[in-house]
Design a protein around this motif. Structure first.
Motif, mmCIF file in Angstrom:
data_model
loop_
_atom_site.group_PDB
_atom_site.id
_atom_site.type_symbol
_atom_site.label_atom_id
_atom_site.label_comp_id
_atom_site.label_asym_id
_atom_site.label_seq_id
_atom_site.Cartn_x
_atom_site.Cartn_y
_atom_site.Cartn_z
ATOM 1 N N UNK A 98 0.890 -1.161 0.000
ATOM 2 C CA UNK A 98 0.000 0.000 0.000
ATOM 3 C C UNK A 98 0.921 1.201 0.000
ATOM 4 N N UNK A 99 0.789 2.065 -1.000
ATOM 5 C CA UNK A 99 1.722 3.192 -1.087
ATOM 6 C C UNK A 99 1.081 4.378 -1.780
ATOM 7 N N UNK A 100 1.539 5.550 -1.389
ATOM 8 C CA UNK A 100 1.102 6.772 -2.050
ATOM 9 C C UNK A 100 1.683 6.812 -3.457
ATOM 10 N N UNK A 101 0.836 7.129 -4.433
ATOM 11 C CA UNK A 101 1.274 7.250 -5.818
ATOM 12 C C UNK A 101 0.587 8.475 -6.408
ATOM 13 N N UNK A 102 1.357 9.479 -6.777
ATOM 14 C CA UNK A 102 0.809 10.671 -7.448
ATOM 15 C C UNK A 102 -0.391 11.256 -6.715
ATOM 16 N N UNK A 103 -0.277 11.379 -5.414
ATOM 17 C CA UNK A 103 -1.382 11.971 -4.653
ATOM 18 C C UNK A 103 -2.523 11.016 -4.385
ATOM 19 N N UNK A 104 -2.447 9.808 -4.953
ATOM 20 C CA UNK A 104 -3.465 8.789 -4.680
ATOM 21 C C UNK A 104 -2.850 7.638 -3.911
ATOM 22 N N UNK A 105 -3.506 6.497 -3.937
ATOM 23 C CA UNK A 105 -3.066 5.348 -3.152
ATOM 24 C C UNK A 105 -3.167 4.094 -4.002
ATOM 25 N N UNK A 106 -2.124 3.268 -3.989
ATOM 26 C CA UNK A 106 -2.197 1.970 -4.648
ATOM 27 C C UNK A 106 -2.151 0.885 -3.583
ATOM 28 N N UNK A 107 -3.114 -0.024 -3.644
ATOM 29 C CA UNK A 107 -3.136 -1.155 -2.714
ATOM 30 C C UNK A 107 -3.228 -2.413 -3.552
ATOM 31 N N UNK A 108 -2.266 -3.327 -3.376
ATOM 32 C CA UNK A 108 -2.219 -4.488 -4.257
ATOM 33 C C UNK A 108 -1.481 -5.642 -3.596
ATOM 34 N N UNK A 109 -1.730 -6.831 -4.069
ATOM 35 C CA UNK A 109 -1.061 -8.033 -3.578
ATOM 36 C C UNK A 109 -0.595 -8.815 -4.790
ATOM 37 N N UNK A 110 0.677 -9.176 -4.820
ATOM 38 C CA UNK A 110 1.179 -9.998 -5.921
ATOM 39 C C UNK A 110 2.500 -10.621 -5.507
ATOM 40 N N UNK A 111 2.919 -11.676 -6.190
ATOM 41 C CA UNK A 111 4.256 -12.203 -5.900
ATOM 42 C C UNK A 111 5.275 -11.141 -6.266
ATOM 43 N N UNK A 112 6.332 -11.064 -5.513
ATOM 44 C CA UNK A 112 7.368 -10.083 -5.836
ATOM 45 C C UNK A 112 8.720 -10.610 -5.377
ATOM 46 N N UNK A 113 9.731 -10.269 -6.163
ATOM 47 C CA UNK A 113 11.098 -10.562 -5.766
ATOM 48 C C UNK A 113 11.617 -9.437 -4.894
ATOM 49 N N UNK A 114 12.372 -9.815 -3.881
ATOM 50 C CA UNK A 114 12.969 -8.845 -2.979
ATOM 51 C C UNK A 114 14.475 -9.017 -2.984
ATOM 52 N N UNK A 115 15.202 -7.909 -2.928
ATOM 53 C CA UNK A 115 16.643 -8.012 -2.745
ATOM 54 C C UNK A 115 16.926 -8.545 -1.346
ATOM 55 N N UNK A 116 18.049 -9.225 -1.217
ATOM 56 C CA UNK A 116 18.375 -9.904 0.036
ATOM 57 C C UNK A 116 18.382 -8.992 1.249
ATOM 58 N N UNK A 117 18.685 -7.714 1.040
ATOM 59 C CA UNK A 117 18.801 -6.806 2.180
ATOM 60 C C UNK A 117 17.442 -6.274 2.638
ATOM 61 N N UNK A 118 16.378 -6.532 1.892
ATOM 62 C CA UNK A 118 15.055 -6.038 2.304
ATOM 63 C C UNK A 118 14.618 -6.748 3.589
ATOM 64 N N UNK A 119 14.051 -6.003 4.548
ATOM 65 C CA UNK A 119 13.694 -6.633 5.833
ATOM 66 C C UNK A 119 12.710 -7.799 5.690
ATOM 67 N N UNK A 120 11.947 -7.854 4.606
ATOM 68 C CA UNK A 120 11.001 -8.965 4.453
ATOM 69 C C UNK A 120 11.630 -10.186 3.764
ATOM 70 N N UNK A 121 12.831 -10.012 3.208
ATOM 71 C CA UNK A 121 13.433 -11.112 2.454
ATOM 72 C C UNK A 121 13.758 -12.306 3.348
ATOM 73 N N UNK A 122 14.047 -12.050 4.629
ATOM 74 C CA UNK A 122 14.443 -13.145 5.520
ATOM 75 C C UNK A 122 13.278 -13.665 6.357
ATOM 76 N N UNK A 123 12.057 -13.277 6.024
ATOM 77 C CA UNK A 123 10.881 -13.778 6.753
ATOM 78 C C UNK A 123 10.445 -15.087 6.102
ATOM 79 N N UNK A 124 10.670 -16.185 6.805
ATOM 80 C CA UNK A 124 10.449 -17.491 6.199
ATOM 81 C C UNK A 124 9.382 -18.310 6.898
ATOM 82 N N UNK A 125 8.910 -19.356 6.219
ATOM 83 C CA UNK A 125 7.920 -20.253 6.803
ATOM 84 C C UNK A 125 6.602 -19.549 7.041
ATOM 85 N N UNK A 126 5.823 -20.033 8.031
ATOM 86 C CA UNK A 126 4.479 -19.488 8.199
ATOM 87 C C UNK A 126 4.463 -18.161 8.952
#
Lengths: 407, 407
Positions: A238-266
């Motif tokens: 969910x992020x601000x985009x051009x004064x509006x808001x985008x909310x979306x869910x999709x598979x995404x690749x993350x670089x290893x240093x991203x705080x969510x990259x090391x969140x594993x399992x359930x």
């Protein structure tokens, strides 16, 4: 002094409802010490038993764990209209009818709490609603579905296909027999609608959230990702985009240093970005009866106590000084035969055993670095004294604690 | 309609006080929308100016940012006795006189909030006090000093000595000219006393916390740690031991899989373990004026709003569908000359550029996997349509979003 009872009406007694009843029984004494009120379940509504009006009349707070829209929506509305606080874990209800329910709560001056609806035990609802109530949030990323994160972790770790990883998740209880809502991203989309509403203070309903699932991902994608230094997750954004808001869910690749990259399992995790705070990450188990029940209990207790009161200590625990710890031990010795054996003997006499070991030559000296299995600190300290006294040891050995995997 | 003013008395106007005044000015409109009250600083006490009694008389809430014990303790006591809420970032004051201050708050029915005293912007105080008020916490581990975590991260990354890493921290503003309280572990010990009090519901004062610092650590320790698969951090621990409680701060090695092992630089993080919740980890920036000010503002807003109210949306942001994203693109093609050039041409015509690239032969076919620089989703989708139409392309290319490092 008889303590007053805080009466809880429980709607639904499935996995989470049962776990909540058990947890409440275990923790009732502590909650009473903290709040001055003794919580008790005074009525339970199941599909086959219980009368809602009677339960309502007998309760100060209603816990709604039946799920779905109907009759949950009606029950929650009626409970609040009757002046009762409500705690719910119902993400679907809030993602579709949140504004209407929050309006009822405001109108009747009652609390509607829903930490368990998003992120399992991860306290993201409270942090957004309270800690960050004054903040200007720029972006929120979340892994908010434990089932899909488990499946993707298995695919990444073992090279399993999507179908095999899903079957394993079902076998282990991390996926339901009908996993549709999880694997299509719909469950995550409902949670993101709620989080976006709280983070950006703008109405967002499930119908406004675009989502894609993980069904079309292949083991291949995960392998290439690794070659490119990326991890693959089902990410809600969910992020601000051009004064509006985008909310979306999709598979995404993350670089290893991203705080969510090391969140594993359930596990679930949420990263909240804002200029003033930089970023906060919250993570923890995403589901499970006891975990969800624990989030529900947190909400119930919060409804019982005045805000931000630090109550009188209910315990007087003794402060313990000598504790057990694993240790890293660094010993410089003269490089001569028999040194290691003597060192091992001293450690053995103190009942200290070595877990791993590195040795390096340094000219006339050698440096021994080892990790020791857990031992009482006083015992380790005694051993270090003895070792320091050995004639081949150069200087006092250096000991640093190790927080063990098993801990 | 004129909005009522919520009057804030500010004690101290150093780095954090200044950042708080700025942030409050920026966010006053939002806070007014959320709470119905317009927050305004109605008095400031500095060393050289301001009269405490006058400031007190003119305020609904007092923000204490002068630090230290004296006169902060007296001011905080008098403010609460006068029926004012207090928000403070003063860890030393709470670690030494917390019980006395919390008792005053209970006695006068006011809020004493202190999120900014521990963990910077990491909302650990609120989570312990509210989300986990009903929980039985077993253990808490924390990296609660950003200065020492920065120094250890630099030592690990660059092989620098302790002295050089400290000097660098001082140059970059992560360490003070006199770093004693940070590097000896005393600052972390004060924070651990507060966290232990909240997590275990038992009185804990700074004098009861054992602490060791990082001054004696060498680059060597960090290098051997790496060989043994460990990371080295200054860790605060509070845990139940034999029916009692151990609270301590010392350097410790962590296995790579520990949630705190990947917390680097001037960040703080806390892991809370309990049987019912398994574990929760919270992380974020540990210090800095704007970050601390943001934690203070969260407490101020919380004191202004009734608990767990989801207020009416103050915004009506437009939901945006087409957003910019980096992409991973996976294309199976016939293995023939000129294929890559044609593909690159199609992408180039759509203004899409390639960031990284892997190619593998698969018999008669080749598989091209690339990461594309950020592009509007609709643009990428158009490019995929064009690529699918090329005669040497086998099947529709697969596109998965990449959350970029730069984001």
């Amino acid at each position: 002094m008889t303590q007053q009872t805080f009466r809880i009406g429980l709607l639904g007694r499935g996995t989470v409802g049962g776990a909540f009843a058990d947890l409440l029984e275990q923790r009732a004494g502590h909650v009473a010490a903290v709040t001055g009120l003794r919580p008790r379940i005074t009525g339970v509504l199941r599909r086959s038993e219980g009368d809602f009006d009677q339960i309502l009349a007998d309760s100060d707070l209603v816990v709604e764990l039946i799920g779905g829209l109907d009759p949950a929506r009606d029950y929650v509305q009626r409970a609040m209209a009757a002046g009762k606080h409500v705690v719910t874990a119902n993400k679907q209800l809030l993602a579709e009818h949140g504004e209407e329910l929050w309006a009822t709560a405001r109108e009747h001056g009652v609390q509607l709490r829903f930490e368990a609806a998003v992120g399992g035990v991860v306290p993201v609802v409270r942090v957004l609603q309270e800690s960050l109530a004054g903040a200007h949030v720029e972006r929120l990323h979340g892994i908010v579905n434990g089932t899909t994160n488990f499946i993707l972790t298995r695919m990444a770790d073992t090279g399993a296909s999507y179908a095999d990883a899903l079957a394993e998740a079902q076998r282990l209880g991390y996926a339901e027999a009908d996993p549709t809502d999880d694997v299509t991203g719909k469950d995550a989309a409902a949670k993101m609608a709620i989080l976006a509403r709280l983070a950006f203070d703008t109405p967002v309903s499930l119908a406004q959230v675009r989502y894609e699932g993980i069904e079309h991902l292949t083991a291949d994608d995960l392998e290439y990702a690794r070659e490119l230094g990326l991890g693959l997750k089902l990410i809600g954004t969910a992020e601000r985009v051009d004064g509006g808001l985008s909310v979306r869910v999709h598979p995404a690749f993350l670089y290893g240093a991203h705080p969510l990259a090391s969140v594993n399992g359930p596990f679930n995790a949420v990263t909240i970005e804002s200029e003033a705070i930089t970023e906060i990450t919250l993570s923890g188990p995403g589901a499970g009866g006891p975990q969800t029940a624990s989030a529900v209990l947190g909400d119930v207790v919060s409804a019982m106590i005045p805000p931000a009161s630090t109550h009188e200590p209910s315990e007087r625990l003794e402060l313990v000084d000598d504790v057990v710890s694993a240790f890293y031990l660094h010993v410089d010795v003269a490089d001569q035969p028999g040194v290691l054996a003597q060192l091992a003997q001293v450690l053995g006499l103190q009942n200290i055993s070595v877990k791993s070991f590195v040795q390096k030559g340094l000219g006339e000296n050698a440096r021994l670095v080892m990790v020791l299995h857990p031992v009482l600190e006083s015992q380790l300290s005694g051993a270090v004294d003895l070792i320091t006294g050995l004639e081949f040891v150069r200087g006092r050995p250096r000991a640093i604690r190790v927080i063990d995997e098993a801990f």
